[in-house]
Scaffold this active site. Structure first.
Site, short mmCIF file in Angstrom:
data_model
loop_
_atom_site.label_atom_id
_atom_site.label_comp_id
_atom_site.label_asym_id
_atom_site.label_seq_id
_atom_site.Cartn_x
_atom_site.Cartn_y
_atom_site.Cartn_z
N CYS A 175 -26.20 -41.63 -54.48
CA CYS A 175 -26.88 -42.04 -55.94
C CYS A 175 -26.34 -43.42 -55.93
CB CYS A 175 -26.75 -41.25 -57.03
SG CYS A 175 -26.99 -39.31 -56.98
N ASP A 214 -31.34 -44.29 -52.89
CA ASP A 214 -31.77 -44.39 -54.26
C ASP A 214 -33.38 -44.17 -54.37
OD1 ASP A 214 -30.73 -45.33 -57.24
OD2 ASP A 214 -32.82 -45.73 -57.04
N ASP A 263 -35.15 -39.63 -52.87
CA ASP A 263 -34.59 -38.84 -53.91
C ASP A 263 -33.22 -37.84 -53.22
OD1 ASP A 263 -33.79 -36.75 -55.62
OD2 ASP A 263 -36.13 -36.78 -56.24
N CYS A 285 -19.99 -40.90 -65.06
CA CYS A 285 -19.45 -42.00 -66.18
C CYS A 285 -19.72 -41.09 -67.51
CB CYS A 285 -20.27 -43.09 -66.08
SG CYS A 285 -22.06 -43.31 -66.34
#
Length: 462
Positions: free
Chosen positions: A274, A300, A328, A400
């Site tokens: 990703c 991505d 994906d 995150c």
């Protein structure tokens, strides 16, 4: 000349009037709330489009982030002066929030100036009637003052308003880390974020970067948590020649901990599942050698984001070891053979709640159900990429965010289904040892005034 003929000229004159920082702040706040747009992107766009001076840009930034960071608190204060049975336009509410924020938190701005400009903005954006309404609300607030948060008896409800964080999120963090830590977390989010950048140590040392940036006028210092970072409480690193030349790239300090956790060797084949916008991809690439055969495949879902990864790799002079692929991550199994990679990074899609200081609007848009929906996607990605890791290879799962559902609980669910993997302790320096929990790294925004971040390290043993 008739009234009909003169009216368009009035409109043109009205539209072309220069917009003040407060007017622009009202517009950004309204677009953020109504359209779900990211405040940081709107802010940068507005500064550039309107050619704002550094002082005006500073005020605009202060106003936008200040109101977003304290929106629930401002609405609590504002409620006493509004008849909630009467609907008001969202831009008017945001103008009132903006004005109340200045009245309470910006003591260097005279009250009369705040009220005057609010009335002028209301007149310009709306009409005289709205201007009178706004002026009346603010004069009433000035006269009567604001109610006291300490009157709220329920601890969680009071804290929710003190730190301007939705009650469900406050209650979640109280259960997760306790009341005092939740309070410290929330209060830290009201402190302005600082700028951080990663030094491309292929081309210069951190000491050389610090010297060059100081010569350019930046007030910079080393990071206490990563050896690759320089930080500044003010300044725009993208304006530095070091950024343009690829000797420096903007990245949060906690994000810089991910690539080293992979324990990369120059010849490794690495999958970044990703990847966009490419901060971690280019950091991974800095450990690889084209001559030794090393490569990172950056995935991505969107073509324009893969293009951005490639552009960042070119700017940082690591494009010889970066391959961008539009895919994906949940469909990796359809493209790559099993055991293709020595290292895999899954920096998973997440709620982003670790970014609440830099993107305060996040805390108002996320819902509790989002966490489990995201966990489902995170597990699907891990399931897809796991077979592609070589025996004894390392997979790092990071986010995150700071919620258990998206972090350790996701990893625990994956491990329960995959006995061929075992958890290994993330390797970190002494400063980060207190953030180690069960071998995982969980950094909260108040620990080091950085983004919140989670890092786990999984090894394939069979």
């Amino acid at each position: 000349m008739s009234k009909e003929q003169t009216e368009p000229k009035k409109e043109v004159q009205k539209r072309n009037t220069k917009k003040t920082s407060r007017y622009l702040a009202m517009e950004i706040l309204d677009k953020t709330e109504k359209n779900g747009a990211y405040s940081n992107l709107l802010l940068n766009e507005s500064i550039q489009k309107n050619n704002l001076s550094s002082a005006d840009a500073g005020l605009l930034t202060e106003l936008v982030y200040g109101v977003l960071q304290r929106r629930l608190t401002l609405d609590f204060y504002l409620a006493d002066f509004l008849d909630e049975s009467k609907k008001i336009d969202s831009w008017v509410r945001n103008l009132l929030r903006l004005s109340i924020y200045q009245m309470i938190y910006l003591d260097k701005i005279p009250q009369h100036a705040i009220l005057f400009e609010a009335a002028e903005i209301a007149k310009k954006k709306g009409h005289v009637g709205i201007s009178k309404f706004v002026n009346g609300v603010l004069r009433n607030a000035e006269r009567r003052g604001f109610k006291d948060l300490t009157d709220i008896k329920d601890d969680a409800e009071r804290l929710s308003l003190e730190i301007s964080m939705p009650l469900w999120l406050v209650e979640k963090f109280i259960n997760q880390i306790g009341y005092s830590e939740t309070k410290a977390l929330g209060e830290s989010l009201l402190i302005p974020s600082r700028a951080s950048a990663r030094v491309n140590q292929r081309y210069l040392t951190v000491e050389e970067a610090l010297y060059a940036l100081e010569e350019e006028g930046f007030a910079v210092r080393r990071s206490e948590i990563t050896p690759d970072a320089v930080i500044s409480d003010g300044g725009h690193f993208a304006s530095s020649p070091l950024f343009t030349s690829g000797q420096l790239t903007i990245q949060d300090e906690t994000s810089m901990l991910v690539a080293p956790a992979l324990q990369i060797e120059p010849h490794h084949q690495v999958l970044d599942a990703c990847a966009a916008p490419g901060g971690k991809t280019t950091h991974i690439a800095s450990f690889l050698s084209h001559e030794a055969g090393g490569k990172v495949v950056a995935l991505d879902l969107h073509k324009h984001k893969v293009k951005l990864v490639k552009e960042n790799a070119a700017r940082l002079h690591v494009d010889d070891v970066v391959e961008g692929v539009v895919l994906d991550a949940r469909k990796v199994d359809e493209v790559f053979p099993d055991e293709s990679f020595d290292r895999i990074l899954v920096d998973a899609p997440c709620s982003g709640l670790g970014l609440m200081r830099r993107k305060p609007d996040i805390k108002y848009t996320k819902k509790e159900r989002d966490l489990l929906n995201l966990q489902k996607i995170q597990l699907e990605i891990l399931e897809s990429v796991a077979p592609k890791l070589k025996k004894y290879g390392i997979m790092v799962y990071s986010t995150c965010t700071i919620t258990e559902e998206e972090n350790e609980k996701t990893v625990e669910q994956f491990l329960a289904l995959h006995p061929e993997f075992e958890k290994t302790t993330v390797l970190v320096g002494e400063t980060l040892q207190p953030c180690l929990k069960n071998g995982f790294i969980q950094i909260y925004p108040h620990d080091f005034e950085t983004d919140g971040f989670f890092i786990s390290c999984l090894k394939k043993i069979n």
